[in-house]
Design a protein around this motif. Structure first.
Motif, PDB file in Angstrom:
ATOM      1  N   VAL A 202       0.856  -1.180   0.000  1.00  9.98           N
ATOM      2  CA  VAL A 202       0.000   0.000   0.000  1.00  9.98           C
ATOM      3  C   VAL A 202       0.891   1.229   0.000  1.00  9.98           C
ATOM      4  CG1 VAL A 202      -0.283   0.012   2.515  1.00  9.98           C
ATOM      5  CG2 VAL A 202      -1.960   1.196   1.076  1.00  9.98           C
ATOM      6  N   ALA A 203       0.581   2.190  -0.865  1.00 14.23           N
ATOM      7  CA  ALA A 203       1.231   3.502  -0.888  1.00 14.23           C
ATOM      8  C   ALA A 203       0.194   4.492  -0.377  1.00 14.23           C
ATOM      9  CB  ALA A 203       1.691   3.860  -2.295  1.00 14.23           C
ATOM     10  N   THR A 204       0.548   5.250   0.646  1.00 10.04           N
ATOM     11  CA  THR A 204      -0.442   6.035   1.381  1.00 10.04           C
ATOM     12  C   THR A 204      -0.493   7.514   1.033  1.00 10.04           C
ATOM     13  OG1 THR A 204       1.138   6.335   3.185  1.00 10.04           O
ATOM     14  CG2 THR A 204      -0.375   4.449   3.337  1.00 10.04           C
ATOM     15  N   VAL A 205       0.337   7.972   0.106  1.00  7.05           N
ATOM     16  CA  VAL A 205       0.363   9.388  -0.271  1.00  7.05           C
ATOM     17  C   VAL A 205       0.288   9.508  -1.795  1.00  7.05           C
ATOM     18  CG1 VAL A 205       1.732  10.005   1.764  1.00  7.05           C
ATOM     19  CG2 VAL A 205       2.883   9.530  -0.412  1.00  7.05           C
ATOM     20  N   PRO A 206      -0.017  10.707  -2.305  1.00  8.75           N
ATOM     21  CA  PRO A 206       0.011  10.892  -3.761  1.00  8.75           C
ATOM     22  C   PRO A 206       1.402  10.610  -4.325  1.00  8.75           C
ATOM     23  CG  PRO A 206      -1.116  12.727  -2.716  1.00  8.75           C
ATOM     24  CD  PRO A 206      -0.483  11.916  -1.609  1.00  8.75           C
ATOM     25  N   THR A 207       1.434  10.221  -5.566  1.00 10.75           N
ATOM     26  CA  THR A 207       2.693   9.916  -6.243  1.00 10.75           C
ATOM     27  C   THR A 207       3.573  11.160  -6.392  1.00 10.75           C
ATOM     28  OG1 THR A 207       3.657   9.037  -8.274  1.00 10.75           O
ATOM     29  CG2 THR A 207       1.574  10.172  -8.502  1.00 10.75           C
ATOM     30  N   LEU A 208       4.881  10.944  -6.418  1.00 14.06           N
ATOM     31  CA  LEU A 208       5.837  12.010  -6.713  1.00 14.06           C
ATOM     32  C   LEU A 208       5.907  12.267  -8.211  1.00 14.06           C
ATOM     33  CD1 LEU A 208       8.735  10.834  -4.370  1.00 14.06           C
ATOM     34  CD2 LEU A 208       7.167  12.752  -3.987  1.00 14.06           C
ATOM     35  N   GLY A 209       5.360  11.389  -9.000  1.00 12.92           N
ATOM     36  CA  GLY A 209       5.372  11.479 -10.449  1.00 12.92           C
ATOM     37  C   GLY A 209       5.234  10.094 -11.047  1.00 12.92           C
ATOM     38  N   ALA A 210       4.719  10.049 -12.244  1.00 13.49           N
ATOM     39  CA  ALA A 210       4.555   8.767 -12.945  1.00 13.49           C
ATOM     40  C   ALA A 210       5.074   8.930 -14.366  1.00 13.49           C
ATOM     41  CB  ALA A 210       3.093   8.348 -12.952  1.00 13.49           C
ATOM     42  N   ARG A 211       5.800   7.926 -14.832  1.00 12.28           N
ATOM     43  CA  ARG A 211       6.407   8.026 -16.151  1.00 12.28           C
ATOM     44  C   ARG A 211       6.491   6.660 -16.815  1.00 12.28           C
ATOM     45  NH1 ARG A 211      10.757   9.862 -12.498  1.00 12.28           N
ATOM     46  NH2 ARG A 211      11.889   8.025 -11.884  1.00 12.28           N
ATOM     47  N   ILE A 212       6.698   6.713 -18.101  1.00 14.08           N
ATOM     48  CA  ILE A 212       6.906   5.513 -18.895  1.00 14.08           C
ATOM     49  C   ILE A 212       8.365   5.524 -19.321  1.00 14.08           C
ATOM     50  CG2 ILE A 212       6.272   4.269 -20.991  1.00 14.08           C
ATOM     51  CD1 ILE A 212       3.517   5.729 -20.794  1.00 14.08           C
ATOM     52  N   CYS A 213       9.130   4.542 -18.860  1.00 13.08           N
ATOM     53  CA  CYS A 213      10.558   4.477 -19.169  1.00 13.08           C
ATOM     54  C   CYS A 213      10.805   3.475 -20.293  1.00 13.08           C
ATOM     55  CB  CYS A 213      11.362   4.077 -17.926  1.00 13.08           C
ATOM     56  SG  CYS A 213      13.146   4.096 -18.247  1.00 13.08           S
ATOM     57  N   HIS A 214      11.562   3.919 -21.289  1.00 13.08           N
ATOM     58  CA  HIS A 214      11.872   3.087 -22.458  1.00 13.08           C
ATOM     59  C   HIS A 214      13.327   2.642 -22.482  1.00 13.08           C
ATOM     60  CE1 HIS A 214       8.021   3.916 -24.512  1.00 13.08           C
ATOM     61  NE2 HIS A 214       8.101   5.077 -23.893  1.00 13.08           N
ATOM     62  N   CYS A 215      14.075   2.823 -21.386  1.00 13.16           N
ATOM     63  CA  CYS A 215      15.497   2.456 -21.414  1.00 13.16           C
ATOM     64  C   CYS A 215      15.655   0.936 -21.556  1.00 13.16           C
ATOM     65  CB  CYS A 215      16.237   2.976 -20.181  1.00 13.16           C
ATOM     66  SG  CYS A 215      16.021   2.016 -18.667  1.00 13.16           S
ATOM     67  N   ALA A 216      16.779   0.543 -22.088  1.00 18.04           N
ATOM     68  CA  ALA A 216      17.033  -0.877 -22.325  1.00 18.04           C
ATOM     69  C   ALA A 216      17.053  -1.681 -21.029  1.00 18.04           C
ATOM     70  CB  ALA A 216      18.352  -1.043 -23.077  1.00 18.04           C
ATOM     71  N   THR A 217      17.519  -1.080 -19.928  1.00 20.13           N
ATOM     72  CA  THR A 217      17.556  -1.795 -18.655  1.00 20.13           C
ATOM     73  C   THR A 217      16.140  -2.093 -18.168  1.00 20.13           C
ATOM     74  OG1 THR A 217      19.654  -0.751 -18.087  1.00 20.13           O
ATOM     75  CG2 THR A 217      18.420  -1.749 -16.285  1.00 20.13           C
ATOM     76  N   CYS A 218      15.265  -1.115 -18.193  1.00 20.47           N
ATOM     77  CA  CYS A 218      13.871  -1.355 -17.772  1.00 20.47           C
ATOM     78  C   CYS A 218      13.185  -2.359 -18.695  1.00 20.47           C
ATOM     79  CB  CYS A 218      13.081  -0.049 -17.725  1.00 20.47           C
ATOM     80  SG  CYS A 218      13.421   0.958 -16.259  1.00 20.47           S
ATOM     81  N   ARG A 219      13.415  -2.226 -19.999  1.00 23.00           N
ATOM     82  CA  ARG A 219      12.802  -3.180 -20.931  1.00 23.00           C
ATOM     83  C   ARG A 219      13.252  -4.598 -20.614  1.00 23.00           C
ATOM     84  NH1 ARG A 219      14.852  -0.098 -25.268  1.00 23.00           N
ATOM     85  NH2 ARG A 219      15.708  -2.040 -26.056  1.00 23.00           N
ATOM     86  N   GLY A 220      14.532  -4.780 -20.402  1.00 19.14           N
ATOM     87  CA  GLY A 220      15.043  -6.116 -20.109  1.00 19.14           C
ATOM     88  C   GLY A 220      14.553  -6.647 -18.774  1.00 19.14           C
ATOM     89  N   ALA A 221      14.568  -5.798 -17.749  1.00 22.96           N
ATOM     90  CA  ALA A 221      14.137  -6.236 -16.416  1.00 22.96           C
ATOM     91  C   ALA A 221      12.659  -6.594 -16.383  1.00 22.96           C
ATOM     92  CB  ALA A 221      14.431  -5.141 -15.387  1.00 22.96           C
TER      93      ALA A 221
END
Length: 143
Positions: A21-40
């Motif tokens: 559970v996250a109890t506060v508003p987000t600090l930000g939301a994004r879509i990451c296209h880097c190769a590390t995130c894609r692979g992970a």
């Protein structure tokens, strides 16, 4: 600015062994296209929201893997669901939006690392696009 549902935000892994559970508003939301995130993530991109570490609690055990000099990735050791991104240089956690009970509760605000994006992985949305990492304030440490 997208309209997000109010907190709390609840979610977990596929098998249910880890719930958060996250109890506060987000600090930000994004879509990451880097190769590390894609692979992970084994996906064309990672849509995730950032929260102050102190505002995220979970039940169950996660394992973690260091995917880069500055980042650990937590996952459920039972089903393998990727659950949290933990930067070593800031007290915050990233949570993949797909792991939320309501994945539509938080809307991405931007695309980052589009210089590494798969051409077919960029949707026809009107979100800002950055060739590399997030602009400020998304790199500012959460307090």
């Amino acid at each position: 600015m997208p309209r997000n549902a109010p907190p709390p935000y609840r979610g977990g892994c596929l098998c249910g062994a880890v719930r958060y559970v996250a109890t506060v508003p987000t600090l930000g939301a994004r879509i990451c296209h880097c190769a590390t995130c894609r692979g992970a993530m084994a996906a064309p991109y990672l849509a995730q929201a950032q929260f102050p570490r102190r505002a995220v609690r979970w039940e169950g055990t996660t394992a973690r893997w260091r995917s880069s000099e500055r980042l650990f990735r937590h996952f459920c050791p039972r089903c393998g669901t990727r659950l949290f991104l933990e930067p070593r240089d800031a007290p915050r956690l990233g949570i993949p939006l797909a792991t939320l009970d309501d994945p539509n509760a938080i809307q991405p605000e931007m695309h980052v690392w589009i210089s590494e994006a798969l051409p077919w992985g960029l949707g026809p949305d009107d979100l800002p696009r950055y060739p590399q990492g997030s602009p400020l304030p998304y790199r500012i440490a959460a307090t």
